[in-house]
Write an enzyme that holds these catalytic residues in place. Structure first.
Site, PDB file in Angstrom:
ATOM      1  N   ASP A 107      10.778 -24.448  31.954  1.00 47.19           N
ATOM      2  CA  ASP A 107      11.986 -24.982  32.608  1.00 47.19           C
ATOM      3  C   ASP A 107      11.676 -25.919  33.767  1.00 47.19           C
ATOM      4  O   ASP A 107      12.509 -26.117  34.637  1.00 47.19           O
ATOM      5  CB  ASP A 107      12.900 -23.827  33.057  1.00 47.19           C
ATOM      6  CG  ASP A 107      12.495 -23.245  34.403  1.00 47.19           C
ATOM      7  OD1 ASP A 107      11.279 -23.250  34.710  1.00 47.19           O
ATOM      8  OD2 ASP A 107      13.397 -22.816  35.140  1.00 47.19           O
ATOM      9  N   GLU A 108      10.476 -26.494  33.777  1.00 50.41           N
ATOM     10  CA  GLU A 108      10.159 -27.379  34.906  1.00 50.41           C
ATOM     11  C   GLU A 108       9.224 -28.511  34.508  1.00 50.41           C
ATOM     12  O   GLU A 108       8.449 -28.388  33.561  1.00 50.41           O
ATOM     13  CB  GLU A 108       9.539 -26.584  36.062  1.00 50.41           C
ATOM     14  CG  GLU A 108       8.330 -25.798  35.657  1.00 50.41           C
ATOM     15  CD  GLU A 108       7.609 -25.182  36.849  1.00 50.41           C
ATOM     16  OE1 GLU A 108       7.415 -25.868  37.867  1.00 50.41           O
ATOM     17  OE2 GLU A 108       7.209 -24.020  36.736  1.00 50.41           O
TER      18      GLU A 108
END
Ligand code: TTP
Ligand code: MG
Length: 355
Positions: A107-108
């Protein structure tokens, strides 16, 4: 040209995906992880949405404890297929805006947007990114914009959820100095304890600490940590997502059906792959064997493990196991190949080993 780096991190990612799929969850505390079994469950929390965090629920906490803190929460088992799908959609959006792009987790990601020219324009890019993720993927991201990756990552965490934090070069020290040393790359709980023993708690304490004393306590890492504490991080945005797999093949001098020729070759290939993975600080989850017979008929067989590993024996044993059905035929083999894929590249470790 000055460096401008964006770090984007999705908010309460697993929980946000679940809320997106089931709007009835919105506004309720949602906890993703092991089954709490009315408080008797084992296992841990993967993540919790911000409503659940108000009760004190956090990632990695035993789910039994989460249940005591928040008995009326909605507890869900993780649905990784869904999270991979949403992640893929978000990554595709982010990539479009970057000069250079590095996925750093599910998620990054880091985006080098130096060509924007200044921080105001970079902030406009960040707004557009957040808006597009919201519109297309129905979840929110928090974004940090800074002169380097480490500061950008600290910044993205500053105004969660749905936040945006700009740290211009002149503001870097003021921004990081009051924060805990734990915010810096590579400082985990053990190093934190050592630093605390020297009375060092904040990044400012570390930046101003006596280097000789620090070296006695931390060895070679001391100077590196002090460089970080000064807000300096020169690690480039690396397009590491390009690396999808590592692959080794061997063509025999003479076609062979002999086990005692083929298995040692597989062992050597496995060892080479292990070395290559180690060099790249990569873990893998899938092992593939390729066999080409004398008549050039070529077969591949793959096995995915339940979790990532960096173990050499796992490569050898899995490839051996996959080779069995071909060895049994007694047919002559021209080539064997082994591949490891489904890689997870160790961002943090890579940085440390580069020192
Ligand atoms: P994070 O980005 O650390 O956390 P988050 O997105 O849930 O929340 P935040 O708004 O603070 O960014 O991790 C991303 C996902 O990785 C998270 O949704 C679930 C998973 N994860 C675990 O499974 N276990 C863990 O201990 C952590 C930290 C994350
Ligand atoms: Mg996140």
């Amino acid at each position: 040209m000055e460096h401008i780096i964006i770090h984007a991190d999705l908010d309460a990612f697993f929980a946000s995906c679940e809320e997106r799929e089931n709007p009835l969850l919105k506004g309720k505390p949602v906890i993703i992880g092991a089954d709490p079994k009315n408080g008797r469950g084992r296992g841990v929390v993967s993540t919790a949405n911000y409503e659940a965090r108000r009760f004190g629920v956090r990632s990695a906490m035993p789910v039994s404890r989460a249940y005591r803190l928040c008995p009326n929460g909605v507890y869900l088992r993780p649905n990784f297929t869904l999270y991979e799908k949403v992640s893929g959609g978000v990554i595709a959006i982010l990539k479009k805006y970057a000069d250079k792009f590095q996925q750093a987790g599910i998620d990054e990601a880091f985006l080098d947007v130096s060509s924007a020219g200044n921080f105001e324009k970079a902030a406009k890019i960040a707004d557009r990114i957040k808006e597009e993720i919201k519109r297309k993927e129905k979840i929110t991201a928090s974004v940090g914009i800074a002169p380097n990756k480490m500061i950008a990552k600290i910044a993205s965490d500053e105004n969660k959820p749905d936040g945006i934090t700009v740290v211009k070069p002149a503001d870097v020290r003021n921004f990081i100095y009051p924060k805990s040393v734990r915010k810096l790359w590579g400082i985990g709980p053990k190093t934190e304890i050592l630093l605390n023993q020297l009375g060092i708690k904040t990044i400012k304490d570390l930046a101003e600490a006596d280097t000789r004393q620090l070296k006695e306590k931390l060895g070679n890492m001391a100077e590196y940590f002090q460089i970080l504490a000064n807000g300096i991080d020169e690690s480039p945005v690396e397009e590491s997502y390009e690396i999808k797999s590592f692959n080794r093949e061997h063509t025999f001098e003479e076609d062979t059906s002999r086990k005692d020729g083929i298995l040692p070759t597989i062992k050597t290939l496995a060892h080479d792959l292990y070395e290559q993975a180690k060099l790249n600080k990569a873990c893998f989850r899938t092992i593939t064997l390729k066999v080409r017979f004398s008549n050039f008929e070529t077969y591949t067989r793959a096995k995915s493990l339940s979790s990532h590993t960096d173990d050499e024996k796992t490569i050898t044993e899995t490839a051996n196991m996959l080779a069995e059905e071909f060895l049994k035929t007694g047919r002559k083999i021209r080539l064997v190949g082994v591949r490891i894929s489904n890689l997870k590249l160790g961002e943090m470790q890579k940085k440390l080993s580069a020192i």
